[in-house]
Design a protein around this motif. Structure first.
Motif, PDB file in Angstrom:
ATOM      1  N   VAL A   1     -27.911  26.862   5.205  1.00 56.89           N
ATOM      2  CA  VAL A   1     -28.048  27.675   6.417  1.00 56.89           C
ATOM      3  C   VAL A   1     -28.227  29.127   5.986  1.00 56.89           C
ATOM      4  CG1 VAL A   1     -26.971  28.414   8.569  1.00 56.89           C
ATOM      5  CG2 VAL A   1     -26.574  26.086   7.716  1.00 56.89           C
ATOM      6  N   ASN A   2     -29.413  29.693   6.309  1.00 56.70           N
ATOM      7  CA  ASN A   2     -29.703  31.085   5.929  1.00 56.70           C
ATOM      8  C   ASN A   2     -29.452  31.325   4.433  1.00 56.70           C
ATOM      9  OD1 ASN A   2     -30.342  31.713   8.623  1.00 56.70           O
ATOM     10  ND2 ASN A   2     -28.194  32.179   9.088  1.00 56.70           N
ATOM     11  N   ASP A   3     -29.953  30.410   3.617  1.00 53.46           N
ATOM     12  CA  ASP A   3     -29.837  30.483   2.153  1.00 53.46           C
ATOM     13  C   ASP A   3     -28.408  30.309   1.647  1.00 53.46           C
ATOM     14  OD1 ASP A   3     -32.591  30.897   1.828  1.00 53.46           O
ATOM     15  OD2 ASP A   3     -32.358  33.055   2.121  1.00 53.46           O
ATOM     16  N   ILE A   4     -27.507  29.884   2.504  1.00 55.24           N
ATOM     17  CA  ILE A   4     -26.127  29.592   2.083  1.00 55.24           C
ATOM     18  C   ILE A   4     -25.977  28.082   1.949  1.00 55.24           C
ATOM     19  CG2 ILE A   4     -23.689  29.757   2.714  1.00 55.24           C
ATOM     20  CD1 ILE A   4     -24.381  32.273   4.300  1.00 55.24           C
ATOM     21  N   HIS A   5     -25.545  27.631   0.788  1.00 58.03           N
ATOM     22  CA  HIS A   5     -25.399  26.204   0.519  1.00 58.03           C
ATOM     23  C   HIS A   5     -24.007  25.746   0.955  1.00 58.03           C
ATOM     24  CE1 HIS A   5     -29.144  26.212  -1.753  1.00 58.03           C
ATOM     25  NE2 HIS A   5     -28.723  27.325  -2.338  1.00 58.03           N
TER      26      HIS A   5
END
Length: 276
Positions: free
Chosen positions: A229-233
């Motif tokens: 999500v938004n480059d957050i794993h």
């Protein structure tokens, strides 16, 4: 929600313990998410609640407001016990000046439904004070289970039969007999130890994904989803609370990178722990 963690406050004097107890009693009128008690053996105050952060903030507030200095125990996971089958048992308490005989049936209920007491004798078979004493004796006995002494939950108890003596029966005799019946019935009803499971969401750098999953497996966790999500794993998992204490500090020290973890209570479930 039942408390899942407890911390013991080691105060230095009886006066300090009294101050802490009074302060917690006042706070408990406003906040129903925690409970407290005095350990009958040590005399120290034990605070139980929904998570470590909540408990530490609460205790810090109490110690500040009372100007008391105290040491704290490590958080202790709260286990419960329940049953997986129906069972009947009789309790008899007969002494020269005491007489009570009780037969009960216990059945498993949803752990969210709590305790229920039912009387199949009818209203006239047993004096009302003795009936109340049976109910109370069962509830008192449920405070210490038959596996490891943890509180018994999720039980319906039905009074099937009882007898009394006109002069030798009293309420205490029926409390004792009912307690004996409950303990024996619980031993026959396939007792089980329950432990809290947590819904866990972990955010991490992509390069440590394999190590995070391996560590969760080691902690007896079940990975239930992965997403970005938004480059957050993110990894979503269900993990026993007993394996997740101090998780963020431990995993960051092990991986030498920034990892965050959000935990919420999910449910109590049968524990694989082997009891002595």
């Amino acid at each position: 929600m039942r408390p899942i963690l407890a911390i013991t406050i080691y105060a230095k004097s009886n006066m300090d313990r009294w101050k802490i107890d009074v302060a917690l009693a006042e706070l408990s009128q406003l906040d129903k998410t925690f409970s407290h008690r005095t350990d009958p053996e040590s005399g120290h105050v034990v605070v139980a609640g929904e998570g470590e952060r909540q408990l530490r903030q609460l205790i810090d507030r109490v110690l500040h407001d009372t100007a008391v200095t105290a040491e704290l125990s490590e958080p202790q996971v709260i286990y419960y016990e329940s049953i997986r089958a129906e069972a009947q048992a009789e309790g008899r308490y007969i002494r020269p000046s005491n007489y009570a005989q009780v037969r009960i049936l216990i059945e498993p209920r949803s752990r969210d439904e709590g305790y229920e007491f039912s009387n199949e004798l009818g209203d006239n078979r047993l004096p009302a004070p003795f009936l109340h004493a049976i109910d109370q004796g069962i509830q008192d006995a449920m405070l210490g289970g038959v596996l490891a002494g943890n509180e018994l939950v999720g039980i319906k108890a039905t009074l099937l039969d009882a007898s009394f003596h006109e002069t030798n029966s009293n309420e205490m005799s029926f409390k004792i007999a009912a307690s004996m019946a409950l303990k024996e019935a619980a031993r026959r009803a396939k007792p089980v130890l329950l432990e809290p499971l947590m819904s866990v969401e972990i955010s991490y750098p992509e390069q440590v994904m394999g190590a995070i999953i391996q560590d969760l497996n080691h902690r007896q966790g079940r990975v239930e989803g992965m997403k970005t999500v938004n480059d957050i794993h993110l990894i979503e998992a269900t993990v026993p609370l007993r394996t997740m204490l101090h998780y963020e500090a431990d995993i960051q020290s092990f991986l030498q990178t920034h990892v965050t973890c959000i935990m919420q209570f999910k449910r109590y479930e049968a524990s694989p722990l082997k009891l002595p």
